[in-house]
Design an enzyme around this catalytic site. Structure first.
Site, PDB file in Angstrom:
ATOM      1  N   SER A   1      -2.204   8.525  -7.189  1.00  0.00           N
ATOM      2  CA  SER A   1      -1.261   8.015  -8.195  1.00  0.00           C
ATOM      3  C   SER A   1      -1.940   7.910  -9.554  1.00  0.00           C
ATOM      4  O   SER A   1      -1.324   8.147 -10.591  1.00  0.00           O
ATOM      5  CB  SER A   1      -0.722   6.641  -7.776  1.00  0.00           C
TER       6      SER A   1
ATOM      7  N   VAL B   1       8.807   5.296 -10.485  1.00  0.00           N
ATOM      8  CA  VAL B   1       9.215   4.126  -9.690  1.00  0.00           C
ATOM      9  C   VAL B   1       8.977   4.383  -8.209  1.00  0.00           C
ATOM     10  O   VAL B   1       8.896   5.527  -7.767  1.00  0.00           O
ATOM     11  CB  VAL B   1      10.711   3.765  -9.893  1.00  0.00           C
TER      12      VAL B   1
ATOM     13  N   TYR C   1      -3.168  13.248   4.874  1.00  0.00           N
ATOM     14  CA  TYR C   1      -1.823  12.824   4.456  1.00  0.00           C
ATOM     15  C   TYR C   1      -0.833  13.434   5.428  1.00  0.00           C
ATOM     16  O   TYR C   1      -0.900  14.639   5.717  1.00  0.00           O
ATOM     17  CB  TYR C   1      -1.497  13.334   3.049  1.00  0.00           C
TER      18      TYR C   1
ATOM     19  N   ASN D   1       3.450  17.770  -5.890  1.00  0.00           N
ATOM     20  CA  ASN D   1       2.029  17.626  -5.527  1.00  0.00           C
ATOM     21  C   ASN D   1       1.150  17.848  -6.759  1.00  0.00           C
ATOM     22  O   ASN D   1       0.307  18.742  -6.799  1.00  0.00           O
ATOM     23  CB  ASN D   1       1.654  18.606  -4.406  1.00  0.00           C
TER      24      ASN D   1
ATOM     25  N   ARG E   1      -7.140  21.284  -2.829  1.00  0.00           N
ATOM     26  CA  ARG E   1      -8.144  20.258  -2.530  1.00  0.00           C
ATOM     27  C   ARG E   1      -8.804  20.534  -1.177  1.00  0.00           C
ATOM     28  O   ARG E   1      -8.387  21.407  -0.440  1.00  0.00           O
ATOM     29  CB  ARG E   1      -7.472  18.873  -2.495  1.00  0.00           C
TER      30      ARG E   1
ATOM     31  N   ARG F   1      14.889  18.268  -9.583  1.00  0.00           N
ATOM     32  CA  ARG F   1      14.708  18.899  -8.272  1.00  0.00           C
ATOM     33  C   ARG F   1      13.244  19.320  -8.170  1.00  0.00           C
ATOM     34  O   ARG F   1      12.571  19.492  -9.203  1.00  0.00           O
ATOM     35  CB  ARG F   1      15.631  20.094  -8.081  1.00  0.00           C
TER      36      ARG F   1
ATOM     37  N   GLU G   1      -1.690   7.797   3.900  1.00  0.00           N
ATOM     38  CA  GLU G   1      -0.734   7.005   3.101  1.00  0.00           C
ATOM     39  C   GLU G   1      -0.343   5.690   3.747  1.00  0.00           C
ATOM     40  O   GLU G   1       0.234   4.830   3.076  1.00  0.00           O
ATOM     41  CB  GLU G   1       0.515   7.835   2.758  1.00  0.00           C
TER      42      GLU G   1
ATOM     43  N   ALA H   1       8.184  10.708  -9.424  1.00  0.00           N
ATOM     44  CA  ALA H   1       8.744  10.186  -8.164  1.00  0.00           C
ATOM     45  C   ALA H   1       9.544  11.240  -7.403  1.00  0.00           C
ATOM     46  O   ALA H   1      10.195  10.925  -6.405  1.00  0.00           O
ATOM     47  CB  ALA H   1       9.609   8.958  -8.449  1.00  0.00           C
TER      48      ALA H   1
ATOM     49  N   HIS I   1       2.890  11.912   5.816  1.00  0.00           N
ATOM     50  CA  HIS I   1       4.272  11.685   5.364  1.00  0.00           C
ATOM     51  C   HIS I   1       5.267  12.027   6.473  1.00  0.00           C
ATOM     52  O   HIS I   1       6.220  12.771   6.260  1.00  0.00           O
ATOM     53  CB  HIS I   1       4.563  12.476   4.076  1.00  0.00           C
TER      54      HIS I   1
ATOM     55  N   ASP J   1       8.596  13.306  -5.372  1.00  0.00           N
ATOM     56  CA  ASP J   1       8.199  13.410  -3.958  1.00  0.00           C
ATOM     57  C   ASP J   1       8.973  12.435  -3.077  1.00  0.00           C
ATOM     58  O   ASP J   1       8.976  12.554  -1.858  1.00  0.00           O
ATOM     59  CB  ASP J   1       6.676  13.208  -3.796  1.00  0.00           C
TER      60      ASP J   1
ATOM     61  N   LYS K   1      -3.635  17.869   3.667  1.00  0.00           N
ATOM     62  CA  LYS K   1      -2.197  17.920   3.939  1.00  0.00           C
ATOM     63  C   LYS K   1      -1.909  17.963   5.436  1.00  0.00           C
ATOM     64  O   LYS K   1      -2.790  18.249   6.255  1.00  0.00           O
ATOM     65  CB  LYS K   1      -1.574  19.164   3.280  1.00  0.00           C
TER      66      LYS K   1
HETATM   67  N1  LIG Z   1       4.453  13.975  -7.881  1.00  0.00           N
HETATM   68  C1  LIG Z   1       3.237  13.652  -7.436  1.00  0.00           C
HETATM   69  O1  LIG Z   1       2.350  14.489  -7.320  1.00  0.00           O
HETATM   70  C2  LIG Z   1       2.927  12.217  -7.106  1.00  0.00           C
HETATM   71  C3  LIG Z   1       1.586  11.784  -6.966  1.00  0.00           C
HETATM   72  C4  LIG Z   1       1.342  10.423  -6.726  1.00  0.00           C
HETATM   73  C5  LIG Z   1       2.432   9.529  -6.600  1.00  0.00           C
HETATM   74  N2  LIG Z   1       3.710  10.014  -6.718  1.00  0.00           N
HETATM   75  C6  LIG Z   1       4.902   9.143  -6.647  1.00  0.00           C
HETATM   76  O2  LIG Z   1       4.985   8.366  -7.840  1.00  0.00           O
HETATM   77  C7  LIG Z   1       5.814   7.230  -7.569  1.00  0.00           C
HETATM   78  C8  LIG Z   1       5.149   5.969  -8.095  1.00  0.00           C
HETATM   79  O3  LIG Z   1       3.966   5.715  -7.348  1.00  0.00           O
HETATM   80  P1  LIG Z   1       3.041   4.440  -7.642  1.00  0.00           P
HETATM   81  O4  LIG Z   1       1.809   4.620  -6.848  1.00  0.00           O
HETATM   82  O5  LIG Z   1       2.950   4.216  -9.101  1.00  0.00           O
HETATM   83  O6  LIG Z   1       3.923   3.286  -6.993  1.00  0.00           O
HETATM   84  P2  LIG Z   1       3.747   1.704  -7.279  1.00  0.00           P
HETATM   85  O7  LIG Z   1       4.350   1.028  -6.093  1.00  0.00           O
HETATM   86  O8  LIG Z   1       2.376   1.387  -7.690  1.00  0.00           O
HETATM   87  O9  LIG Z   1       4.700   1.455  -8.548  1.00  0.00           O
HETATM   88  C9  LIG Z   1       6.078   1.624  -8.509  1.00  0.00           C
HETATM   89  C10 LIG Z   1       6.696   0.683  -9.533  1.00  0.00           C
HETATM   90  O10 LIG Z   1       8.101   0.981  -9.601  1.00  0.00           O
HETATM   91  C11 LIG Z   1       8.724  -0.256  -9.910  1.00  0.00           C
HETATM   92  N3  LIG Z   1      10.170  -0.182  -9.734  1.00  0.00           N
HETATM   93  C12 LIG Z   1      10.908  -0.245  -8.585  1.00  0.00           C
HETATM   94  N4  LIG Z   1      12.222  -0.193  -8.893  1.00  0.00           N
HETATM   95  C13 LIG Z   1      12.316  -0.092 -10.247  1.00  0.00           C
HETATM   96  C14 LIG Z   1      13.401  -0.019 -11.162  1.00  0.00           C
HETATM   97  N5  LIG Z   1      14.677  -0.061 -10.745  1.00  0.00           N
HETATM   98  N6  LIG Z   1      13.142   0.091 -12.479  1.00  0.00           N
HETATM   99  C15 LIG Z   1      11.864   0.119 -12.926  1.00  0.00           C
HETATM  100  N7  LIG Z   1      10.798   0.024 -12.106  1.00  0.00           N
HETATM  101  C16 LIG Z   1      11.024  -0.075 -10.789  1.00  0.00           C
HETATM  102  C17 LIG Z   1       8.013  -1.236  -8.983  1.00  0.00           C
HETATM  103  O11 LIG Z   1       8.243  -2.584  -9.370  1.00  0.00           O
HETATM  104  C18 LIG Z   1       6.563  -0.793  -9.159  1.00  0.00           C
HETATM  105  O12 LIG Z   1       5.903  -1.509 -10.181  1.00  0.00           O
HETATM  106  C19 LIG Z   1       6.016   7.246  -6.040  1.00  0.00           C
HETATM  107  O13 LIG Z   1       7.264   7.829  -5.745  1.00  0.00           O
HETATM  108  C20 LIG Z   1       4.903   8.124  -5.539  1.00  0.00           C
HETATM  109  O14 LIG Z   1       5.216   8.715  -4.296  1.00  0.00           O
HETATM  110  C21 LIG Z   1       3.972  11.327  -6.958  1.00  0.00           C
END
Ligand SMILES: NC(=O)c1ccc[n+]([C@@H]2O[C@H](COP(=O)([O-])OP(=O)(O)OC[C@H]3O[C@@H](n4cnc5c(N)ncnc54)[C@H](O)[C@@H]3O)[C@@H](O)[C@H]2O)c1
Length: 362
Positions: free
Chosen positions: A134, A239, A94, A300, A15, A279, A118, A268, A96, A270, A75
């Protein structure tokens, strides 16, 4: 102000921090925009487009870092960029920092004014610069998950939507926030059976209201997660507990009980991941197998679709970039509480409470 846009150099990052439209807005406001040559290439944005929108193309990152009053990036700074940062330079990207102590130390030492995408937070608690990524990751989770279900990709060999007379795939999504909702919408659109679990009743209620037919909502607890994992063809982890490591919701034993060659996409990852056997992986080598289940753990994901992600990110960041460039960081932070919350490091001190707490705990 002189706004600088260096080329991103973090491994796998495609990006760029500013689009040509962003350059147009800034120059219209009377600012100067410097873009490192080739910075937009992986996002399909040529140097010429930036020039046509008023930016100046420069040959090296050194020149961008040296001349810019504000750096707009994607980044966190990489080790080869550390020495280029200047005192009082505004860095908007970003960061973090809670999991990046080395970067935090460098920003403190070099007296950089660091504003993290963030932690830019509106009064209602929403995170406008995190949401677009997200949305991208949620949609990608379903799209990539559907691909991984193909037999030649190691999956169960099942079509998301099925065909008349043959049932569709079962998609189970843990968490119905931004990622989960977007994953669910796409999976439902593809005709899959979708089960989405959350502990937040308001989110479950919202999903139940807006989705119909092939999406069911379930309160999340150990029993319901175990049961749903057992029938999932595709399990998506989405989550988040703000500021904390993701909880381990799917244990190794639950993974062992999953269907042969089913697929886990733990978005999740990350934040440590919500599946015990996950992992971090890379876009180059995204999957591995544990207990005969395909695991995907790319932290990412949006970098895989830079032409979408760059625009999604910049659409959200540009109004803040323009405000900071025009008012200066201090006045912009006074006038806009969201920008104030975005400041992580200022005048050699950590000013964001969560970042300070994480740094002290180390
Ligand atoms: N891998 C990637 O490239 C990437 C990109 C964007 C976001 N993410 C990650 O994705 C994850 C979710 O992000 P988001 O923006 O949707 O967050 P968000 O806060 O919008 O949603 C998270 C949801 O998880 C729920 N939750 C919490 N504990 C729970 C449980 N025990 N059981 C079920 N649900 C539960 C919350 O109530 C909430 O609705 C985060 O960890 C974020 O960092 C990763």
């Amino acid at each position: 102000m002189i706004v600088g846009v260096p080329r991103e150099i973090k491994e796998g990052e495609n990006r760029v921090g500013l689009t040509p439209a962003g350059a147009r807005g800034l120059t219209a406001d009377g600012h100067q925009v410097l873009v490192e040559t080739g910075a937009g290439e992986q996002s399909g944005l040529a140097d010429d487009e930036y020039v046509a929108h008023g930016a100046e193309i420069v040959d090296s990152a050194d020149e961008v870092f040296e001349r810019a009053d504000m750096l707009v990036k994607v980044k966190e700074p990489q080790p080869s960029e550390y020495d280029k940062l200047r005192a009082d330079q505004v860095l908007f990207t970003y960061l973090h920092l809670a999991s990046e102590p080395d970067v935090t130390r460098i920003l403190l030492e070099r007296n950089v004014a660091a504003v993290a995408y963030e932690t830019v937070e509106r009064p209602d608690g929403s995170l406008p610069l995190l949401t677009p990524m997200s949305e991208v990751a949620g949609k990608m989770a379903t799209q990539v998950g559907a691909e991984l279900l193909l037999a030649h990709r190691g999956g169960r060999g099942i079509l998301m939507g099925g065909v008349p007379g043959v049932p569709p795939a079962d998609v189970v999504i843990l968490g119905c926030g931004m990622v989960g909702t977007n994953a669910a919408k796409l999976a439902a659109g593809m005709g899959a059976h979708v089960t989405i679990l959350d502990i937040n009743h308001d989110r479950l209620r919202y999903l139940a209201e807006v989705m119909h037919g092939n999406v069911i909502t379930v309160y999340s607890d150990e029993h319901t997660i175990h049961r749903a994992a057992g029938y999932a063809d595709l399990l998506i982890g989405a989550v988040l507990i703000a500021g904390a490591r993701a909880p381990t919701l799917v244990t190794g034993d639950m993974v062992r009980d999953m269907k042969t060659r089913s697929v886990i996409m733990d978005v999740a990852v990350d934040q440590g991941g919500c599946v015990e056997t996950i992992r971090p992986t890379t876009h180059a080598e995204p999957t591995y197998i544990v207990h005969d289940v395909v695991h995907y753990g790319v932290p990412n994901m949006p970098a895989g679709v830079p032409r979408t992600s760059t625009y999604a990110l910049c659409n959200a960041t540009i109004p803040y970039v323009r405000k900071i460039a025009t008012l200066g960081l201090d006045r912009a932070a006074e006038e806009d509480g969201a920008i104030c919350k975005g400041i992580n490091v200022r005048n050699g001190e950590i000013v964001h409470p969560a970042v300070a707490k994480a740094f002290e705990a180390r």
